[in-house]
Every structure is written in C-alpha cells, then in structure tokens.
Design a protein around this motif. Structure first.
Motif, PDB file in Angstrom:
ATOM      1  N   GLN A   1       6.984  10.342   3.981  1.00  0.00           N
ATOM      2  CA  GLN A   1       6.211   9.526   4.906  1.00  0.00           C
ATOM      3  C   GLN A   1       5.957   8.128   4.326  1.00  0.00           C
ATOM      4  N   GLU A   2       5.641   8.068   3.038  1.00  0.00           N
ATOM      5  CA  GLU A   2       5.390   6.777   2.411  1.00  0.00           C
ATOM      6  C   GLU A   2       6.664   5.935   2.326  1.00  0.00           C
TER       7      GLU A   2
ATOM      8  N   GLU B   1       0.828  -1.209   0.000  1.00  0.00           N
ATOM      9  CA  GLU B   1       0.000   0.000   0.000  1.00  0.00           C
ATOM     10  C   GLU B   1       0.863   1.259   0.000  1.00  0.00           C
ATOM     11  N   ALA B   2       1.937   1.241   0.797  1.00  0.00           N
ATOM     12  CA  ALA B   2       2.831   2.401   0.819  1.00  0.00           C
ATOM     13  C   ALA B   2       3.519   2.585  -0.529  1.00  0.00           C
TER      14      ALA B   2
ATOM     15  N   ARG C   1       7.089   4.439   5.628  1.00  0.00           N
ATOM     16  CA  ARG C   1       6.133   3.347   5.816  1.00  0.00           C
ATOM     17  C   ARG C   1       6.607   2.080   5.127  1.00  0.00           C
TER      18      ARG C   1
ATOM     19  N   SER D   1       0.922   3.986  -2.999  1.00  0.00           N
ATOM     20  CA  SER D   1       0.676   5.410  -2.738  1.00  0.00           C
ATOM     21  C   SER D   1       1.828   6.266  -3.268  1.00  0.00           C
ATOM     22  N   LEU D   2       3.050   5.785  -3.036  1.00  0.00           N
ATOM     23  CA  LEU D   2       4.222   6.492  -3.556  1.00  0.00           C
ATOM     24  C   LEU D   2       4.214   6.515  -5.077  1.00  0.00           C
TER      25      LEU D   2
END
Length: 262
Positions: free
Chosen positions: A164-165, A85-86, A168, A89-90
């Motif tokens: 942040q990603e 998921e990270a 993560r 998102s990135l």
C-alpha cells in the motif's frame, strides 16, 4: 533550469515590466504632448469612477489568476509531502524486519530518493517530463517489496501495508509530475495585460488637467501593475525560480535505520 532558460525567463519578466512603463509613457505623450492631445483633452469630463470599475476588474482577475498559479504550487508541495510520508512509513516498516528482508527495501528506497533528487528534480525545474530513471527506481522498490523473502517472511497484513505504501509513493509521484507540467495560461496573461492597459488609459484620462499629476498617477499604477505581474510570473511553475523544496524526500537518503547498526 539551465542558464539560458533562466536568462530567457528573467528577460521576459523584465520586458513585461518595461512594457508596462512604456505604455504609461506612451499614454502620457498621447494625452498631453502629441497632435492628438486636443482630442484627449476633450474627454476631461470623464468620471473618476471609471478608474475604480476598471481597476477592480483588473485586481479581481489578477487575484484569481495568481490564486490558480499558487494553488498549483500548493498542490505540488502537498504531493511531495505525501510522497515523503509514504517513503518514511515504508522505511520504518522495513527497519523493523530482519536484515535479509528489510535492508533490500531500505536500499531500494534510498536509491529511489537519490534518483528523485539528483536526476528527476533538475528535469522538473527545466519543465521537462519525468525521466525513465525515476520510474525504474520505483519499479526496483516494488520488486524489493515483492521479493520472495519478503512475501514469505512477513505476516500477510504487514506485506499488504508495504504494498500500500509503495502504491502511495507512485500516486504521489504522479501527482508531483502532473503539477510540474502546469503553467499559467497564455490567454489569461493576455487578459491581464489588456486589463492593465485599460486601467492605465482610464488613469490618464481623468488627469488631463495637469500632466505632472497625470505622470505621477501613471507611474504609481504602473508600479502596482508590475508588482502584481512579477508576483504571478515568478510563481507560474512550482519547480521554477521559487521552487518547492525537495528536502522531505532528500532526508531519507541520509536517515539512519536500525538495520544499519546490525
């Protein structure tokens, strides 16, 4: 897992099942056909409730033990999902940027996914620690996000989310690696084996009047013990035999981005 390791793994499982049935055969011989049979026959007034008590203890302990093992697998799968998921998102944030900003990030992201699947995953299946290549791939991803064109070319809030990603991804990767090193406690396996043996012994002692009935009961309980033993043993490590799927991360290697079309 290498062929040798897989053979040893399956061999230990088969040995454990054979040992269970061998124990049942030994108890049948001792109670009905050996020179010690008269001593065991003197215990014919043993209450059948003893089987229920010992059997419940075995069942509860096996259930808790198996639950611990399966929880490790669930936590490993959760870590994989969080890592994917990270990464996704990135990926989506990067493809919204200009090619000179977004493409280096997407390239580093795909390289990270490729190293994770092709290099790191086989090592986890063998029970080995993580490779340096996996950490280097993450560092390259971090460098891509911290590159001057990215820092200067995107809004501060967007860059903060990108960082942040990346963090993560590293946190989820660390959790995945941690779960890959967890295995069933040998002391717990020893306790399961002992409780299983005591269960077989109590079954044998309450069927002293007829050796055929005793044999049938011992075989039934041996089969039940073998099933529970097999189910727990095959799941003792989340990356061996019934491995968790790397597909969520692998999909990122071939996922098309908007920048690929420019």
């Amino acid at each position: 897992m290498t062929l040798t390791q897989e053979c040893i793994y399956i061999g230990l499982l088969v040995l454990g099942i054979l040992a269970t049935f061998a124990t049942a055969g030994l108890l049948l011989w001792l109670c009905s056909f050996s020179r010690f049979a008269p001593f065991f026959q003197s215990l014919h007034n043993l209450s059948p409730q003893v089987v229920a008590i010992v059997g419940i203890l075995f069942a509860l302990y096996t259930t808790f033990f198996a639950s611990d093992i399966w929880n490790i697998r669930d936590r490993a799968q959760t870590a994989i999902q969080q890592e994917a998921e990270a990464l996704r998102s990135l990926f989506r944030l990067a493809e919204q940027q200009s090619p000179e900003i977004g493409m280096p990030i997407i390239t580093a992201l795909r390289d990270y996914a490729r190293v994770t699947i092709q290099v790191e995953w086989p090592l986890l299946a063998q029970g080995q620690p993580a490779s340096a290549q996996g950490l280097d791939a993450w560092r390259q991803l971090l460098r891509a996000v911290l590159a001057p064109p990215v820092v200067n070319g995107v809004p501060t809030s967007v860059h903060a989310v990108l960082l942040q990603e990346v963090e993560r991804v590293q946190a989820a990767r660390y959790q995945r690696l941690t779960q890959s090193q967890k295995h069933g406690d040998p002391l717990k396996w020893f306790a399961v084996a002992c409780l299983g043996a005591f269960t077989l012994l109590t079954v044998a002692l309450i069927h002293l009047d007829n050796w055929r009935t005793q044999l049938a009961a011992l075989l039934i309980y041996s089969a039940a013990i073998s099933v529970s033993f097999t189910a727990a043993y095959l799941q003792r490590s989340p990356f061996q035999v019934f491995v968790v799927s790397p597909q969520p991360i692998a999909e990122l290697i071939t996922t098309a981005s908007l920048l690929d079309q420019q």
